[in-house]
Design a protein around this motif. Structure first.
Motif, PDB file in Angstrom:
ATOM      1  N   ASN A 561      10.818  42.659  47.168  1.00 29.30           N
ATOM      2  CA  ASN A 561       9.528  42.811  46.501  1.00 29.30           C
ATOM      3  C   ASN A 561       8.387  43.225  47.429  1.00 29.30           C
ATOM      4  N   THR A 562       8.514  42.911  48.727  1.00 27.78           N
ATOM      5  CA  THR A 562       7.433  43.202  49.662  1.00 27.78           C
ATOM      6  C   THR A 562       8.004  43.783  50.948  1.00 27.78           C
ATOM      7  N   THR A 563       7.133  44.419  51.721  1.00 22.58           N
ATOM      8  CA  THR A 563       7.565  44.964  53.006  1.00 22.58           C
ATOM      9  C   THR A 563       7.982  43.853  53.957  1.00 22.58           C
ATOM     10  N   GLU A 564       7.266  42.738  53.926  1.00 24.51           N
ATOM     11  CA  GLU A 564       7.636  41.597  54.771  1.00 24.51           C
ATOM     12  C   GLU A 564       9.038  41.114  54.431  1.00 24.51           C
ATOM     13  N   THR A 565       9.334  41.023  53.139  1.00 21.21           N
ATOM     14  CA  THR A 565      10.660  40.579  52.719  1.00 21.21           C
ATOM     15  C   THR A 565      11.709  41.608  53.080  1.00 21.21           C
ATOM     16  N   TRP A 566      11.366  42.889  52.946  1.00 27.59           N
ATOM     17  CA  TRP A 566      12.298  43.957  53.339  1.00 27.59           C
ATOM     18  C   TRP A 566      12.664  43.827  54.808  1.00 27.59           C
ATOM     19  N   ASN A 567      11.681  43.587  55.665  1.00 27.09           N
ATOM     20  CA  ASN A 567      11.975  43.421  57.088  1.00 27.09           C
ATOM     21  C   ASN A 567      12.843  42.190  57.332  1.00 27.09           C
ATOM     22  N   TYR A 568      12.522  41.083  56.667  1.00 26.22           N
ATOM     23  CA  TYR A 568      13.308  39.857  56.841  1.00 26.22           C
ATOM     24  C   TYR A 568      14.761  40.093  56.453  1.00 26.22           C
ATOM     25  N   ARG A 569      14.975  40.671  55.275  1.00 23.01           N
ATOM     26  CA  ARG A 569      16.343  40.855  54.776  1.00 23.01           C
ATOM     27  C   ARG A 569      17.105  41.861  55.633  1.00 23.01           C
ATOM     28  N   SER A 570      16.440  42.906  56.073  1.00 21.07           N
ATOM     29  CA  SER A 570      17.097  43.902  56.918  1.00 21.07           C
ATOM     30  C   SER A 570      17.500  43.303  58.255  1.00 21.07           C
ATOM     31  N   ILE A 571      16.572  42.612  58.888  1.00 22.66           N
ATOM     32  CA  ILE A 571      16.862  42.011  60.188  1.00 22.66           C
ATOM     33  C   ILE A 571      17.957  40.959  60.070  1.00 22.66           C
ATOM     34  N   GLN A 572      17.978  40.239  58.960  1.00 25.45           N
ATOM     35  CA  GLN A 572      19.039  39.256  58.720  1.00 25.45           C
ATOM     36  C   GLN A 572      20.412  39.921  58.773  1.00 25.45           C
ATOM     37  N   ASN A 573      20.527  41.109  58.161  1.00 22.92           N
ATOM     38  CA  ASN A 573      21.793  41.836  58.194  1.00 22.92           C
ATOM     39  C   ASN A 573      22.136  42.306  59.599  1.00 22.92           C
ATOM     40  N   ILE A 574      21.133  42.785  60.345  1.00 21.21           N
ATOM     41  CA  ILE A 574      21.386  43.284  61.688  1.00 21.21           C
ATOM     42  C   ILE A 574      21.792  42.146  62.623  1.00 21.21           C
ATOM     43  N   VAL A 575      21.239  40.971  62.416  1.00 23.80           N
ATOM     44  CA  VAL A 575      21.646  39.806  63.207  1.00 23.80           C
ATOM     45  C   VAL A 575      23.121  39.489  62.957  1.00 23.80           C
ATOM     46  N   GLN A 576      23.573  39.617  61.707  1.00 23.00           N
ATOM     47  CA  GLN A 576      24.999  39.422  61.434  1.00 23.00           C
ATOM     48  C   GLN A 576      25.846  40.434  62.192  1.00 23.00           C
ATOM     49  N   LEU A 577      25.376  41.666  62.289  1.00 26.14           N
ATOM     50  CA  LEU A 577      26.095  42.661  63.077  1.00 26.14           C
ATOM     51  C   LEU A 577      26.160  42.237  64.536  1.00 26.14           C
ATOM     52  N   ARG A 578      25.058  41.709  65.062  1.00 27.21           N
ATOM     53  CA  ARG A 578      25.046  41.245  66.459  1.00 27.21           C
ATOM     54  C   ARG A 578      26.081  40.143  66.669  1.00 27.21           C
ATOM     55  N   GLU A 579      26.201  39.246  65.715  1.00 28.98           N
ATOM     56  CA  GLU A 579      27.192  38.173  65.827  1.00 28.98           C
ATOM     57  C   GLU A 579      28.608  38.732  65.858  1.00 28.98           C
ATOM     58  N   GLN A 580      28.826  39.850  65.141  1.00 21.91           N
ATOM     59  CA  GLN A 580      30.159  40.462  65.142  1.00 21.91           C
ATOM     60  C   GLN A 580      30.428  41.218  66.448  1.00 21.91           C
ATOM     61  N   ILE A 581      29.367  41.649  67.128  1.00 19.78           N
ATOM     62  CA  ILE A 581      29.532  42.174  68.485  1.00 19.78           C
ATOM     63  C   ILE A 581      29.969  41.045  69.408  1.00 19.78           C
ATOM     64  N   GLU A 582      29.305  39.906  69.283  1.00 19.58           N
ATOM     65  CA  GLU A 582      29.564  38.768  70.165  1.00 19.58           C
ATOM     66  C   GLU A 582      30.935  38.148  69.917  1.00 19.58           C
TER      67      GLU A 582
END
Length: 655
Positions: A561-582
């Motif tokens: 609904n908001t740009t702030e939420t878009w950033n939160y949700r996007s970064i949440q996904n990228i953090v999961q990718l980082r965990e899969q690197i680790e």
């Protein structure tokens, strides 16, 4: 004509035929920029002299003439290609280069209808008086979608098929000796009409569904003339390794520091045989240090300018995991999915500056790569990627994903037949040959999500043969045989697509099929783990920044609904990718996507490029954390399992 191993020359007579002098017409009569659903900050800057830059940075001559500008145009029907309207003045004006469907073309912004499958383009040109008498004159086209038949002064000079690839004709013998010449181009573009199954990428005439967009018809890249000696360089292939070796075959070659006339290395080779020479201690090209060197090639009286960067791409095992290697070290690949569409130009960016803008915004937050998604860009795009420091996975433009099954009214088929397959194979070869000298190209993608990929279990899987074809044409890159689905284990990558969350090099996957013939399966440890697409988080926009003024048509895989939420949700996904690197074997990720495209509102940037959704500090730090995680997994010793540049082994370069 004689073709050499890497550097080809054309031998031809220098006689110039005469033709009837045409009365010049005013090319700019009637052109007007149209108002489409959406523009960009560069739309009004295009004018009637679009893309004035030299369009081919890898083979650049001083004597050239740009033919871009306002041409004449006529919509016709089938069967008129053999009756060129020579000497007539066509009724409509059109801007070249531009897609006929675009506002920049100057035509009214309309949906393509079958009547636009066939059309004539017309312009006139003079030969500059300072071009040497006796030289050859070449006409070059960056790209015409889909077929082009070219006439000069009423005579057919050549035919080309393939909507994404450059082509050249020698028109010397068709020119007027002392006057104006008429150029006519007949374009045919079926896109996805009837049962045509040709490389079209994301183009469609129906535009039903989120992931299909406005098509591009006609001359959509630069047209230009060149003057050359009777013996001239047709093609220059450069493969510059991190070991300082360059695998081109010129007659004489000089490598310069950028911005300097001082020669760093010179060498002379014999035309007709492979030629390798060494540059001592070159500064290597990487995304963080994209060092390039200018090159001058001299063959007889023909001289061309080019450039290259020294780097080596390969594949190896680090701590038991298959990894992509750049200059012998694990380089984590972090990329957006980049569609390359524009609201004002469709396939044609409004300006070079606009095209570079997308790359610059990606670089600001730390992206080191781009997946160029089932589209081929103008050559200046790849030069910009070389200069800015991007690794590019270059996709082959895909066929239609499916066709109605003629034997089953309720079913579909993936591939029409052997003719469609053979034409796809031929154009895949054109793709590799055209782009393989660009430093930024990191890997080639053959199929995307099984679109047009033969899946009949009774025949050999085509991606194995095509992987061999790509490697034979370019042994210096990796090959992503199948991005996303229907993976039969060909190529260098195990490439998973999953929206919204990643499943990269991991022991878990989506149940969309089973085994190697299914859509996805668990990570195959014999290949490099890549998240070929994920993310797709979107945000609806105010109508002044949107293609559609209907929120129901603004969609994404997941909406916030908001740009702030878009950033939160996007970064949440990228953090999961980082965990899969680790934790696992993830070696790269492709985030969907660089910009919104029409009704698909999941871009880092809005479609008009006026809104940047990214919180710069947040994205920069999160992206850096991906590289940091990869660095911790990449510090062990490297065992080279595959060398992909056809030169000396990496163990000799990186002891």
């Amino acid at each position: 004509m004689r073709s050499l191993a890497f550097l080809s020359t054309l031998l031809a007579s220098a006689t110039i035929a005469t033709s009837t002098l045409l009365t010049r017409y005013a090319n700019d009569t009637g052109y007007k920029l149209q108002t489409g659903p959406l523009d960009t900050p560069w739309t009004a800057e295009v004018g009637t002299n679009p893309w004035p830059e030299h369009p081919r940075p890898k083979v650049q001559r001083s004597q050239w003439k740009n033919l871009n500008g306002v041409w004449r145009w006529r919509n016709v029907t089938a069967g008129q290609v053999n009756s060129p309207p020579t000497g007539q003045t066509l009724e409509r004006s059109v801007l070249v280069p531009s897609c006929l469907e675009s506002a920049l073309s100057g035509k009214s912004f309309i949906s393509v209808v079958p009547g636009h499958l066939y059309s004539w383009y017309q312009t006139t040109f003079d030969i500059p008086s300072n071009w040497p008498t006796g030289n050859r004159v070449l006409i070059n086209f960056g790209a015409v979608d889909y077929e082009a038949t070219v006439f000069v002064n009423g005579k057919e000079v050549g035919f080309h098929r393939g909507g994404y690839f450059e082509f050249t004709f020698d028109v010397t013998d068709y020119l007027s000796t002392n006057g104006t010449n008429e150029l006519l181009v007949h374009a045919f573009d079926p896109t996805d009409t009837e049962r045509y199954q040709i490389p079209i990428g994301k183009q469609t005439l129906t535009r039903e569904g989120m992931i299909w967009y406005t098509p591009c018809t006609g001359i959509w890249q630069t047209v230009w003339l060149e003057s050359t000696p009777s013996e001239y360089i047709m093609k220059l292939d450069l493969a510059a390794g991190a070991d300082g070796y360059d695998g081109s075959t010129p007659y004489e070659i000089t490598v310069h520091e950028l911005g300097s006339d001082a020669a760093k290395a010179t060498a002379t080779g014999n035309s007709g045989s492979p030629f390798v020479f060494k540059v001592d201690s070159p500064d290597l090209w990487t995304p963080s240090t994209p060092t390039l060197y200018n090159i001058t090639v001299q063959l007889g009286s023909d001289s061309v300018s080019s450039y290259t960067g020294f780097r080596t791409i390969s594949r190896g095992v680090i701590d038991g995991v298959q990894r992509p290697l750049l200059n012998g070290e694990f380089e984590f690949f972090w990329s957006p999915l980049d569609q390359g569409f524009w609201p004002d130009g469709i396939y044609t960016p409004p300006t070079v500056e606009a095209m570079r803008y997308d790359l610059e915004k990606l670089k600001e937050v730390g992206f080191n790569a781009v997946r160029k998604h089932i589209k081929v860009e103008p050559a200046l795009y790849y030069k910009a990627a070389d200069e800015l420091g991007f690794l590019i996975i270059q996709d082959m433009p895909s066929l239609r994903p499916e066709l109605p099954d003629p034997n089953n009214t309720c079913g579909t088929i993936q591939l029409e037949g052997p003719d469609a397959q053979q034409e796809f194979n031929r154009q895949l070869g054109l793709l590799v040959e055209q782009l393989k000298s660009y430093t930024s190209i990191f890997a080639w993608t053959i199929y995307n999500e099984g679109w047009g990929q033969a899946t009949d279990a009774s025949q050999p899987w085509p991606e194995f043969e095509l992987t061999d074809l790509v490697r034979s044409l370019d042994p210096t890159r990796l090959v992503n045989a199948v991005s996303g689905w229907t993976d039969h284990t060909a190529g260098d990558f195990d490439d998973n697509h999953h929206y919204s969350t990643p499943q990269c090099g991991s022991p878990f996957w989506s149940v969309q099929g089973s085994g190697p013939s299914g859509y996805n399966s668990a990570y195959d440890p014999s290949r490099i783990g890549l998240q070929g697409e994920f993310g797709g988080v979107g945000q609806q926009l105010p109508f002044e920044h949107a293609w559609f003024d209907d929120l129901a048509k603004q969609t994404a895989y997941e909406l916030t609904n908001t740009t702030e939420t878009w950033n939160y949700r996007s970064i949440q996904n990228i953090v999961q990718l980082r965990e899969q690197i680790e934790r696992y074997a993830c070696s790269g990720g492709v985030w969907t996507q660089t910009t919104d495209v029409e009704g698909e509102v999941n871009g880092l940037l809005s479609y008009d490029r006026r809104i940047n959704r990214m919180d710069k500090e947040l994205w920069t730090s999160t992206i850096q954390s991906l590289y940091d995680a990869a660095a911790k997994r990449g510090n062990s010793s490297v065992a080279i399992t595959e060398r992909n540049d056809g030169l000396a082994g990496l163990q000799d370069v990186f002891p």
